[in-house]
Design a protein around this motif. Structure first.
Motif, PDB file in Angstrom:
ATOM      1  N   ASN A 177       0.829  -1.213   0.000  1.00 18.40           N
ATOM      2  CA  ASN A 177       0.000   0.000   0.000  1.00 18.40           C
ATOM      3  C   ASN A 177       0.863   1.263   0.000  1.00 18.40           C
ATOM      4  OD1 ASN A 177      -2.361  -1.471  -0.018  1.00 18.40           O
ATOM      5  ND2 ASN A 177      -2.542  -1.490   2.227  1.00 18.40           N
ATOM      6  N   ALA A 181       0.834   4.058  -2.733  1.00 20.38           N
ATOM      7  CA  ALA A 181       0.517   5.442  -2.357  1.00 20.38           C
ATOM      8  C   ALA A 181       1.606   6.395  -2.824  1.00 20.38           C
ATOM      9  CB  ALA A 181       0.323   5.541  -0.848  1.00 20.38           C
ATOM     10  N   TYR A 183       3.528   6.002  -5.426  1.00 17.87           N
ATOM     11  CA  TYR A 183       3.369   6.147  -6.880  1.00 17.87           C
ATOM     12  C   TYR A 183       2.228   7.106  -7.207  1.00 17.87           C
ATOM     13  CZ  TYR A 183       2.218   4.999 -11.687  1.00 17.87           C
ATOM     14  OH  TYR A 183       1.925   5.086 -13.044  1.00 17.87           O
ATOM     15  N   MET A 184       1.094   6.892  -6.513  1.00 24.64           N
ATOM     16  CA  MET A 184      -0.075   7.733  -6.780  1.00 24.64           C
ATOM     17  C   MET A 184       0.182   9.175  -6.352  1.00 24.64           C
ATOM     18  SD  MET A 184      -2.075   5.742  -8.292  1.00 24.64           S
ATOM     19  CE  MET A 184      -3.509   6.802  -8.389  1.00 24.64           C
ATOM     20  N   LEU A 185       0.982   9.346  -5.293  1.00 25.46           N
ATOM     21  CA  LEU A 185       1.299  10.697  -4.831  1.00 25.46           C
ATOM     22  C   LEU A 185       2.094  11.454  -5.901  1.00 25.46           C
ATOM     23  CD1 LEU A 185       1.150  12.753  -2.508  1.00 25.46           C
ATOM     24  CD2 LEU A 185       3.261  11.738  -1.592  1.00 25.46           C
ATOM     25  N   ALA A 188      -0.261  12.593  -8.545  1.00 24.20           N
ATOM     26  CA  ALA A 188      -1.406  13.415  -8.115  1.00 24.20           C
ATOM     27  C   ALA A 188      -1.484  14.711  -8.925  1.00 24.20           C
ATOM     28  CB  ALA A 188      -1.298  13.715  -6.627  1.00 24.20           C
ATOM     29  N   ASP A 193      -5.870  15.173  -3.993  1.00 26.62           N
ATOM     30  CA  ASP A 193      -5.342  13.823  -4.223  1.00 26.62           C
ATOM     31  C   ASP A 193      -4.061  13.598  -3.429  1.00 26.62           C
ATOM     32  OD1 ASP A 193      -7.386  13.207  -5.931  1.00 26.62           O
ATOM     33  OD2 ASP A 193      -6.265  13.736  -7.761  1.00 26.62           O
ATOM     34  N   SER A 194      -3.198  14.614  -3.407  1.00 25.02           N
ATOM     35  CA  SER A 194      -1.948  14.498  -2.660  1.00 25.02           C
ATOM     36  C   SER A 194      -2.219  14.260  -1.177  1.00 25.02           C
ATOM     37  CB  SER A 194      -1.111  15.773  -2.839  1.00 25.02           C
ATOM     38  OG  SER A 194      -0.736  15.941  -4.181  1.00 25.02           O
ATOM     39  N   ARG A 196      -4.907  12.910   0.144  1.00 23.89           N
ATOM     40  CA  ARG A 196      -5.482  11.570   0.343  1.00 23.89           C
ATOM     41  C   ARG A 196      -4.383  10.508   0.346  1.00 23.89           C
ATOM     42  NH1 ARG A 196      -8.810  11.658  -3.438  1.00 23.89           N
ATOM     43  NH2 ARG A 196      -7.914  10.254  -5.008  1.00 23.89           N
ATOM     44  N   TYR A 197      -3.451  10.610  -0.615  1.00 20.60           N
ATOM     45  CA  TYR A 197      -2.388   9.597  -0.693  1.00 20.60           C
ATOM     46  C   TYR A 197      -1.392   9.748   0.458  1.00 20.60           C
ATOM     47  CZ  TYR A 197      -4.308   8.789  -5.324  1.00 20.60           C
ATOM     48  OH  TYR A 197      -5.150   8.501  -6.355  1.00 20.60           O
ATOM     49  N   VAL A 200      -2.849   7.956   3.316  1.00 21.70           N
ATOM     50  CA  VAL A 200      -2.644   6.505   3.169  1.00 21.70           C
ATOM     51  C   VAL A 200      -1.246   6.129   3.642  1.00 21.70           C
ATOM     52  CG1 VAL A 200      -2.431   4.619   1.514  1.00 21.70           C
ATOM     53  CG2 VAL A 200      -4.313   6.260   1.297  1.00 21.70           C
ATOM     54  N   LEU A 201      -0.267   6.954   3.240  1.00 23.72           N
ATOM     55  CA  LEU A 201       1.110   6.696   3.668  1.00 23.72           C
ATOM     56  C   LEU A 201       1.238   6.740   5.192  1.00 23.72           C
ATOM     57  CD1 LEU A 201       3.199   8.721   1.038  1.00 23.72           C
ATOM     58  CD2 LEU A 201       3.179   6.242   1.357  1.00 23.72           C
TER      59      LEU A 201
END
Length: 237
Positions: A177, A181, A183-185, A188, A193-194, A196-197, A200-201
């Motif tokens: 995860n 996260a 990668y998705m960050l 973003a 979005d930043s 949210r990720y 998660v981190l």
């Protein structure tokens, strides 16, 4: 009081030997021939045997062979009494397992010294046998204790291996995860979005820290004493 068996077919000699030994503090039993003597030895189990070589029926060598073949009487000291001074006869008797030879006529002091020497040697042997038995029991106890410790160590090692496998699996999920996260960050497109990720981190990092703390607690828990307690409560096998 030590018990001595006298196997002698000549009545006067047998009586004289009995008198000498009893006056010297020994208990005596007698037999007038070899067959009765061998049977008496097996039934009475004397501490030492005085045995004439030339006996009617079963001779002294036959008595010796019979007693040495029986594990119960095999270690009883036997002193041969003989009128023959032939070295070949003495050698034959010693090879069969005789402990000593006295050639008739012999002095009383010579007889008593021979008896005392053989009894002392037997006592020493018996003491060594007892000490060896005690030593053997001590070793067996130590081996048993060591085996128990090895078994406990093996069980702990097995539990640790199982827990390590389980923890490794638990650690992989947050790491997956986190990687996702990160990668998705990077991808973003907005602050939302930043954020949210990033959350998660933070959550997955917290999970990692929790798992690591559990590992430390489990290491403290897995002692031989605690393992026995857990087994008693059937929490582990």
């Amino acid at each position: 009081m030590k018990k001595i068996l006298i196997i002698e077919d000549e009545t006067q000699i047998r009586n004289n030997l009995q008198l000498i030994l009893e006056q010297s503090g020994y208990e005596t039993i007698t037999a007038a021939d070899g067959q009765i003597g061998a049977e008496t030895a097996k039934n009475q189990l004397p501490d030492l045997i005085l045995c004439d070589v030339m006996l009617p029926g079963l001779d002294g060598y036959g008595v010796l062979s019979s007693l040495r073949e029986d594990k119960i009487t095999a270690m009883i000291p036997i002193i041969f009494l003989t009128a023959k001074a032939d070295r070949l006869d003495q050698r034959y008797g010693m090879e069969l397992g005789a402990d000593d030879y006295l050639t008739k006529p012999f002095e009383t002091n010579e007889l008593l010294r021979a008896i005392a020497t053989r009894l002392e040697r037997r006592e020493t042997f018996n003491q060594q046998y007892i000490e060896q038995g005690k030593h053997k029991k001590t070793l067996e106890k130590e081996v048993h204790t060591t085996q128990q410790k090895l078994d406990e160590t093996a069980k702990i090692s097995s539990l640790q291996a199982e827990l390590l496998s389980k923890i490794t699996e638990d650690l992989r999920n947050p790491l997956s995860n986190i990687n996702m996260a990160i990668y998705m960050l990077k991808q973003a497109q907005s602050e939302e979005d930043s954020a949210r990720y990033l959350m998660v981190l933070q959550e997955e990092c917290a999970r990692e820290i929790q798992i690591l703390n559990e590992i430390e607690n489990l290491q403290k828990l897995l002692t031989p004493e605690n393992t026995k307690l857990l087994q008693r409560w059937k929490l582990i096998s």
